[in-house]
Design an enzyme around this catalytic site. Structure first.
Site, mmCIF file in Angstrom:
data_model
loop_
_atom_site.group_PDB
_atom_site.id
_atom_site.type_symbol
_atom_site.label_atom_id
_atom_site.label_comp_id
_atom_site.label_asym_id
_atom_site.label_seq_id
_atom_site.Cartn_x
_atom_site.Cartn_y
_atom_site.Cartn_z
ATOM 1 N N ASP A 67 68.773 -42.526 81.472
ATOM 2 C CA ASP A 67 67.905 -42.871 82.593
ATOM 3 C C ASP A 67 66.448 -43.070 82.171
ATOM 4 O OD1 ASP A 67 67.669 -40.170 81.964
ATOM 5 O OD2 ASP A 67 68.403 -39.458 83.883
ATOM 6 N N ASN A 136 70.537 -29.001 91.117
ATOM 7 C CA ASN A 136 71.338 -29.323 92.305
ATOM 8 C C ASN A 136 72.666 -29.989 91.921
ATOM 9 O OD1 ASN A 136 70.478 -31.799 91.451
ATOM 10 N ND2 ASN A 136 69.454 -32.387 93.349
ATOM 11 N N HIS A 138 72.936 -32.503 89.701
ATOM 12 C CA HIS A 138 72.850 -33.918 89.296
ATOM 13 C C HIS A 138 73.130 -34.072 87.799
ATOM 14 C CE1 HIS A 138 68.281 -33.320 88.614
ATOM 15 N NE2 HIS A 138 68.792 -33.563 87.442
ATOM 16 N N GLU A 143 71.979 -38.110 92.138
ATOM 17 C CA GLU A 143 71.685 -36.992 93.027
ATOM 18 C C GLU A 143 72.863 -36.727 93.964
ATOM 19 O OE1 GLU A 143 69.295 -35.223 92.443
ATOM 20 O OE2 GLU A 143 67.488 -36.326 91.897
HETATM 21 C C1 F6R Z 1 67.836 -36.326 81.686
HETATM 22 C C2 F6R Z 1 68.686 -36.282 82.851
HETATM 23 C C3 F6R Z 1 68.748 -35.112 83.779
HETATM 24 C C4 F6R Z 1 68.661 -33.760 83.092
HETATM 25 C C5 F6R Z 1 68.732 -32.628 84.123
HETATM 26 C C6 F6R Z 1 68.589 -31.255 83.482
HETATM 27 O O1 F6R Z 1 67.957 -37.560 81.001
HETATM 28 O O2 F6R Z 1 69.344 -37.232 83.075
HETATM 29 O O3 F6R Z 1 69.933 -35.201 84.522
HETATM 30 O O4 F6R Z 1 69.700 -33.639 82.180
HETATM 31 O O5 F6R Z 1 67.717 -32.796 85.075
HETATM 32 O O6 F6R Z 1 67.300 -31.137 82.965
HETATM 33 P P1 F6R Z 1 66.866 -29.893 82.068
HETATM 34 O O7 F6R Z 1 67.602 -30.006 80.787
HETATM 35 O O8 F6R Z 1 65.377 -30.071 81.888
HETATM 36 O O9 F6R Z 1 67.226 -28.666 82.842
#
Ligand code: F6R
Length: 244
Positions: A67, A136, A138, A143
């Site tokens: 992303d 959450n 995701h 989301e």
């Molecule tokens: C990052 C991404 C997000 C993260 C998620 C967890 O490219 O796509 O889905 O993997 O928000 O983030 P952290 O590792 O910071 O808890």
């Protein structure tokens, strides 16, 4: 789903890095799906270390990131392209032209997503997809409530995600509100998936996502339907998972 319980963050990172390096050794011309966020940082450091020792060669690897924020250029220090360069790509021998991140500067969402889907297709598909898990549930920027059948698309970020990401920006108002992300369908097409989780803050969502019903309300729950998923977590994140 295979679950690997690691002692702590360092050991979680080493175990996940081991799986990734096995992939590269077994298939040097492989396609890695990569993630940003705080969880994979230790994995990238470990892979860099092994590369520096001469144990890993990234010269034939292609990477496709999950992303990117819409509206940020790769030079912006909060863009995911910048994150990948400064935390990983700049330290290994991957060819930059073989590293892909959605084009945050493309204003035409449909074009940006179509082109990214084309890149995934032309690469021959992702061999190993690395994922983090949002608070959450995701994955990527998919989301809760997103349809499972989407490929790369433009999303409006949930308020909780904007808040969680605000720690990386000078001010919450600067956090982009939209992003381009691989969809659940794109993620599920990866041949192998490795999802990493650490810390007590993830314990509850880990239980819901992998031991509860499969539902778009918790996007990561769909991974229960994939036939090659490895969950690598530290003790704290896996504390509600019995029998490990
Ligand atoms: C990052 C991404 C997000 C993260 C998620 C967890 O490219 O796509 O889905 O993997 O928000 O983030 P952290 O590792 O910071 O808890």
């Amino acid at each position: 789903m295979r679950i690997i319980k690691a002692e702590d963050y360092y050991s979680m990172s080493r175990m996940a890095a081991n799986i990734i390096s096995a992939q590269i050794i077994m298939k040097p011309r492989c396609v890695l799906g990569l993630a940003t966020g705080s969880t994979p940082l230790g994995i990238y450091s470990q892979l860099i270390e092994w590369y520096k020792k001469g144990d890993l060669d990234f010269s034939e690897v292609t990477s496709i990131n999950l992303d990117e924020y819409k509206g940020l250029s790769g030079d912006n220090d909060q863009s995911y392209r910048y994150f990948m360069n400064t935390n990983f790509f700049d330290y290994i021998n991957i060819l930059k032209e073989n590293t892909y991140v959605p084009n945050g500067l493309e204003e035409d969402s449909e074009k940006a997503c179509r082109e990214y889907n084309q890149i995934i297709l032309q690469s021959g598909g992702v061999d190993l997809q690395l994922l983090g898990l949002g608070n959450n549930g995701h994955i990527g920027f998919n989301e809760p409530g997103e349809a499972f059948e989407k490929e790369t698309h433009c999303v409006k970020l949930a308020e909780s995600t904007v808040k969680a990401n605000a720690r990386f920006f000078a001010d919450e108002s600067l956090v982009p509100k939209e992003a381009y992300t691989m969809g659940i369908k794109s993620i599920m097409q990866a041949k192998k998936i490795v999802i990493v989780v650490n810390g007590e803050g993830k314990a509850d969502i880990v239980k819901q996502a992998f031991f509860g019903p499969v539902t778009p309300k918790i996007p990561a729950s769909v991974l229960q339907l994939h036939n090659d998923v490895t969950l690598v977590g530290d003790q704290e994140a896996l504390k509600y998972i019995e029998g490990l």
